[in-house]
Design a protein around this motif. Structure first.
Motif, short mmCIF file in Angstrom:
data_model
loop_
_atom_site.label_atom_id
_atom_site.label_comp_id
_atom_site.label_asym_id
_atom_site.label_seq_id
_atom_site.Cartn_x
_atom_site.Cartn_y
_atom_site.Cartn_z
N PHE A 96 53.55 45.40 20.19
CA PHE A 96 52.59 45.22 21.27
C PHE A 96 51.33 44.51 20.78
O PHE A 96 50.70 43.78 21.53
CB PHE A 96 52.25 46.56 21.91
CG PHE A 96 53.35 47.07 22.77
CD1 PHE A 96 53.62 46.46 23.99
CD2 PHE A 96 54.16 48.10 22.35
CE1 PHE A 96 54.65 46.90 24.79
CE2 PHE A 96 55.20 48.55 23.15
CZ PHE A 96 55.45 47.95 24.37
N LYS A 97 50.99 44.73 19.49
CA LYS A 97 49.84 43.99 18.96
C LYS A 97 50.15 42.51 18.86
O LYS A 97 49.32 41.66 19.17
CB LYS A 97 49.44 44.55 17.59
CG LYS A 97 48.57 45.77 17.71
CD LYS A 97 47.87 46.07 16.41
CE LYS A 97 46.94 47.25 16.62
NZ LYS A 97 46.24 47.63 15.41
N LEU A 110 52.23 40.96 20.76
CA LEU A 110 52.24 40.47 22.14
C LEU A 110 50.81 40.22 22.62
O LEU A 110 50.52 39.19 23.25
CB LEU A 110 52.94 41.49 23.02
CG LEU A 110 53.41 41.02 24.38
CD1 LEU A 110 54.51 40.01 24.22
CD2 LEU A 110 53.90 42.19 25.20
N GLY A 111 49.89 41.16 22.29
CA GLY A 111 48.49 40.99 22.68
C GLY A 111 47.88 39.76 22.05
O GLY A 111 47.18 38.99 22.71
N ASP A 168 44.90 54.66 23.03
CA ASP A 168 46.29 55.02 23.31
C ASP A 168 46.44 56.50 23.63
O ASP A 168 47.38 56.89 24.30
CB ASP A 168 47.17 54.68 22.11
CG ASP A 168 47.46 53.20 22.04
OD1 ASP A 168 47.28 52.55 23.09
OD2 ASP A 168 47.83 52.71 20.97
#
Lengths: 205, 100
Positions: free
Chosen positions: A96-97, A99-100, B93
């Motif tokens: 996800f990092k 992707l960010g 988170d």
């Protein structure tokens, strides 16, 4: 000279903004390092405002952003007991990092290609005034104040309502509720009676 | 000659760095600072447009953006304070419930 100053200030602003996001050193991951880099970035952006002859906004940038908002951030960092909080520990970036990062890169690339395209500035280039007739009467307090109190009077007054609402909201949200909130032992402040386990006698020191 | 495009590119870079921080960092305080960075980038493009068009309306809009940023910082930092008091962590988170 103008080009040299522009490139100097813009490079410094972009580099210090990068230092806010990506810590230059693995030990510099604490939010206070980001805050200091942020103050630096605000100063360079203020210099760019001054180059755009927005003198009032350059001063306001230093006073409001670097002076007030970042001091508020620093106060909050000092108020919180962040030593045990190991958020943002140095670890290899996950999916996800990645992707960010990809999304941020795409946003920047899209904006820059749009801004540098010839047809983007074509509709307004007829009105572009590169050299101003009287730079002394541009961007100073008097002329902006005149605009604020004539054309933009209603938004200006509404800003005061917004600030009042924000002030009340901040006080209510930050108020400590002893039933639900956790207070670390080291921070807990005891009253005189709790510390000594006895009544304070009349006339005692 | 430094023109409008130069300032817009710097503004786009600052905005992109702010976006990167909001998406990548997990510390609520740093995420908040990156939002301020994005507001600043937009302010710079407002001022650049108004400088090269000769008007001063962009300055007034940037002034309002600064006022909104100050209000947002006060409320947001109060929220962060409350988040830390209830969860003992600033990791965004972990703040995945809309209650205590």
């Amino acid at each position: 000279m103008e080009a040299f100053l522009f490139y100097l200030f813009s490079t410094a602003a972009v580099l210090s903004a990068l230092a806010v996001v990506l810590p230059p050193h693995p030990k510099a991951r604490a939010p206070i390092h980001s805050a200091v880099a942020m103050v630096l970035c605000f100063f360079f952006v203020a210099a760019l405002y001054a180059m755009l002859s927005a003198h009032l906004l350059a001063v306001l940038q230093v006073l409001v952003y670097a002076g007030a908002i970042m001091v508020l951030f620093t106060f909050v960092i000092m108020l919180l007991n962040l030593q045990q909080d190991n958020v943002d520990k140095p670890e290899p970036p996950g999916f996800f990092k990645m992707l960010g990062g990809l999304m941020a890169l795409t946003t920047t690339w899209g904006l820059i290609t749009k801004f540098t395209a010839d047809e983007f500035l074509a509709p307004i280039s007829a009105q572009l005034v590169e050299k101003l007739a009287d730079p002394l009467h541009y961007g100073n307090l008097q002329d902006i104040g005149r605009l604020l109190f004539s054309k933009y009077l209603l938004p200006f007054e509404l800003t005061s309502v917004l600030l009042l609402t924000a002030m009340i909201g901040a006080v209510i949200v930050a108020k400590r509720d002893p039933k639900t909130t956790w207070i670390p032992e080291a921070v807990k402040q005891l009253t005189y009676r709790e510390r000594h386990g006895k009544r304070v006698e009349k006339g005692a020191p | 000659m430094i023109g409008l495009t130069h300032y817009l590119v710097v503004s786009a870079l600052l905005f992109g760095i702010g976006t990167l921080g909001v998406l990548v960092r997990r510390n609520a305080l740093v995420v908040f600072m990156c939002i301020e960075l994005m507001l600043n980038a937009v302010n710079m493009s407002f001022i650049a447009f108004s400088r090269f068009r000769g008007g001063m309306d962009g300055h007034v809009v940037a002034f309002f953006v600064m006022a909104v940023a100050a209000a947002e910082a006060a409320v947001g930092l109060a929220l962060i304070l409350h988040l830390f008091r209830t969860r003992q962590s600033l990791n965004v988170d972990e703040a995945n419930l809309m209650r205590h």
